[in-house]
Design a protein around this motif. Structure first.
Motif, short mmCIF file in Angstrom:
data_model
loop_
_atom_site.label_atom_id
_atom_site.label_comp_id
_atom_site.label_asym_id
_atom_site.label_seq_id
_atom_site.Cartn_x
_atom_site.Cartn_y
_atom_site.Cartn_z
N PRO A 1 0.82 -1.22 0.00
CA PRO A 1 0.00 0.00 0.00
C PRO A 1 0.86 1.27 0.00
O PRO A 1 0.52 2.25 -0.69
CB PRO A 1 -0.83 -0.13 1.28
CG PRO A 1 -0.99 -1.62 1.44
CD PRO A 1 0.33 -2.19 1.00
N ALA A 2 1.95 1.26 0.75
CA ALA A 2 2.83 2.44 0.77
C ALA A 2 3.48 2.64 -0.59
O ALA A 2 3.61 3.77 -1.08
CB ALA A 2 3.91 2.28 1.85
N GLY A 3 3.89 1.52 -1.23
CA GLY A 3 4.47 1.62 -2.56
C GLY A 3 3.48 2.12 -3.58
O GLY A 3 3.82 2.96 -4.43
N LEU A 4 2.27 1.63 -3.52
CA LEU A 4 1.23 2.09 -4.45
C LEU A 4 0.94 3.57 -4.26
O LEU A 4 0.67 4.28 -5.23
CB LEU A 4 -0.04 1.26 -4.26
CG LEU A 4 0.05 -0.21 -4.67
CD1 LEU A 4 -1.25 -0.93 -4.36
CD2 LEU A 4 0.40 -0.34 -6.15
N ALA A 5 1.00 4.03 -3.03
CA ALA A 5 0.76 5.46 -2.78
C ALA A 5 1.81 6.31 -3.48
O ALA A 5 1.49 7.36 -4.05
CB ALA A 5 0.76 5.73 -1.28
N VAL A 6 3.05 5.84 -3.48
CA VAL A 6 4.12 6.56 -4.17
C VAL A 6 3.83 6.60 -5.67
O VAL A 6 3.94 7.65 -6.32
CB VAL A 6 5.49 5.91 -3.90
CG1 VAL A 6 6.57 6.52 -4.80
CG2 VAL A 6 5.87 6.04 -2.44
N LEU A 7 3.45 5.45 -6.23
CA LEU A 7 3.16 5.40 -7.66
C LEU A 7 1.97 6.27 -8.03
O LEU A 7 1.99 6.98 -9.04
CB LEU A 7 2.90 3.96 -8.09
CG LEU A 7 4.08 2.99 -8.05
CD1 LEU A 7 3.65 1.59 -8.45
CD2 LEU A 7 5.22 3.48 -8.95
N GLU A 8 0.92 6.22 -7.21
CA GLU A 8 -0.29 6.97 -7.53
C GLU A 8 -0.05 8.47 -7.48
O GLU A 8 -0.73 9.24 -8.16
CB GLU A 8 -1.41 6.55 -6.58
CG GLU A 8 -1.93 5.14 -6.89
CD GLU A 8 -2.80 4.56 -5.79
OE1 GLU A 8 -3.14 5.32 -4.85
OE2 GLU A 8 -3.14 3.37 -5.87
N GLN A 9 0.94 8.89 -6.70
CA GLN A 9 1.29 10.31 -6.65
C GLN A 9 2.10 10.74 -7.87
O GLN A 9 2.08 11.91 -8.25
CB GLN A 9 2.10 10.60 -5.39
CG GLN A 9 1.30 10.52 -4.10
CD GLN A 9 2.18 10.61 -2.87
OE1 GLN A 9 3.40 10.76 -2.97
NE2 GLN A 9 1.56 10.54 -1.70
N ARG A 10 2.79 9.78 -8.49
CA ARG A 10 3.75 10.11 -9.54
C ARG A 10 3.24 9.86 -10.96
O ARG A 10 3.68 10.54 -11.89
CB ARG A 10 5.05 9.31 -9.34
CG ARG A 10 5.89 9.78 -8.17
CD ARG A 10 7.14 8.92 -8.06
NE ARG A 10 8.05 9.40 -7.04
CZ ARG A 10 9.04 10.25 -7.24
NH1 ARG A 10 9.26 10.72 -8.46
NH2 ARG A 10 9.83 10.63 -6.24
N ILE A 11 2.38 8.87 -11.15
CA ILE A 11 2.05 8.46 -12.51
C ILE A 11 0.55 8.45 -12.75
O ILE A 11 -0.26 8.30 -11.83
CB ILE A 11 2.64 7.07 -12.86
CG1 ILE A 11 2.07 5.99 -11.94
CG2 ILE A 11 4.16 7.09 -12.78
CD1 ILE A 11 2.49 4.58 -12.33
N SER A 12 0.20 8.62 -14.04
CA SER A 12 -1.20 8.61 -14.45
C SER A 12 -1.55 7.42 -15.32
O SER A 12 -2.73 7.10 -15.49
CB SER A 12 -1.53 9.90 -15.23
OG SER A 12 -1.27 11.04 -14.46
N HIS A 13 -0.54 6.78 -15.91
CA HIS A 13 -0.81 5.68 -16.83
C HIS A 13 0.30 4.64 -16.72
O HIS A 13 1.48 4.98 -16.54
CB HIS A 13 -0.89 6.19 -18.27
CG HIS A 13 -1.71 5.30 -19.16
ND1 HIS A 13 -2.98 5.63 -19.57
CD2 HIS A 13 -1.44 4.09 -19.71
CE1 HIS A 13 -3.46 4.66 -20.34
NE2 HIS A 13 -2.54 3.71 -20.44
N ILE A 14 -0.09 3.38 -16.84
CA ILE A 14 0.85 2.25 -16.81
C ILE A 14 0.78 1.53 -18.15
O ILE A 14 -0.31 1.27 -18.67
CB ILE A 14 0.51 1.26 -15.68
CG1 ILE A 14 0.71 1.91 -14.31
CG2 ILE A 14 1.36 -0.01 -15.79
CD1 ILE A 14 0.15 1.08 -13.16
#
Length: 235
Positions: free
Chosen positions: A41-54
């Motif tokens: 969950p902490a890792g996903l929070a970092v990603l969700e703050q940084r990226i819009s598309h995978i």
């Protein structure tokens, strides 16, 4: 380029900051990594703050066996390998041969990945470990906008040092049992030699004129290449 700590995900970095013709690659625009199956969950929070598309370059079997931990970020699935990953080990294919096959057989999907990057959204590209499919895709995107070649090669080569050693030991032990006669298996699974990417880019130049020429040959328009440059390069 900047290494980013994302709990549960390895080989994460932002390729921003690389010198390019007329400027440099924008920070926060193009990221790369291994798969997201173990993202916390902490890792996903970092990603969700940084990226819009995978952009997920894995095949259906890989996705089914290791599904991404996030459904909150828009994801495009573009499997690049036409055959199974296991077949490369069974055929004892070298990295050079695998990348050549990737360029020859997966041009349309590589072009589709580039089109997503060209939209200008903060984008993360990943496959299973973020080495081969991701490495070729990122290298093409960067080369097509005139990024410094040695910096592209250095970014690719960095991956080998970012793969977890425990993972490498486990994979090597498995390969020694399953493919004892294979000469290239360990390199396929664990290495990212600079000379391999240098040869890839030289082959692209020799056959298609440039990375931009390769993408154009696979349907990317001049307007889309312009969009890619605007998305990735800042003065």
């Amino acid at each position: 380029m900047t290494v980013i700590q994302v709990e549960g995900v390895f080989n994460v970095r932002d390729v921003g900051g690389i010198p390019a013709e007329g400027g440099r690659i924008r920070e926060g625009r193009l990221l790369r990594s291994g798969n997201l199956v173990a993202a916390t969950p902490a890792g996903l929070a970092v990603l969700e703050q940084r990226i819009s598309h995978i952009v997920d370059l894995r095949d259906d079997q890989e996705v089914a066996s290791a599904p991404s931990a996030t459904t909150a970020i828009a994801t495009t699935h573009l499997p690049l390998f036409l055959g199974s990953v296991a077949s490369f080990f069974e055929d004892d294919m070298s990295l050079d041969d695998m990348y050549r096959q990737l360029l020859e057989e997966s041009g349309e999907r590589l072009a589709d990945a580039i089109r997503i990057i060209a939209r200008g959204e903060p984008t993360l590209v990943h496959c299973t470990v973020g080495k081969d499919r991701t490495g070729v895709t990122i290298a093409l995107a960067l080369a097509a906008v005139g990024a410094d070649r040695e910096a592209i090669i250095s970014d690719y080569a960095l991956t080998a040092s970012m793969l977890p050693q425990e993972r490498n030991r486990r994979i090597v032990a498995f390969l020694e049992v399953q493919h004892p006669e294979a000469k290239h298996a360990v390199a396929l699974a664990t290495l990212s030699p600079a000379d391999v990417m240098r040869r890839v880019l030289e082959q692209v130049d020799a056959r298609w004129g440039s990375a931009a020429g390769y993408l154009a040959a696979n349907g990317v328009t001049d307007a889309e290449l312009d969009d890619l440059r605007r998305a990735l390069v800042e003065d």
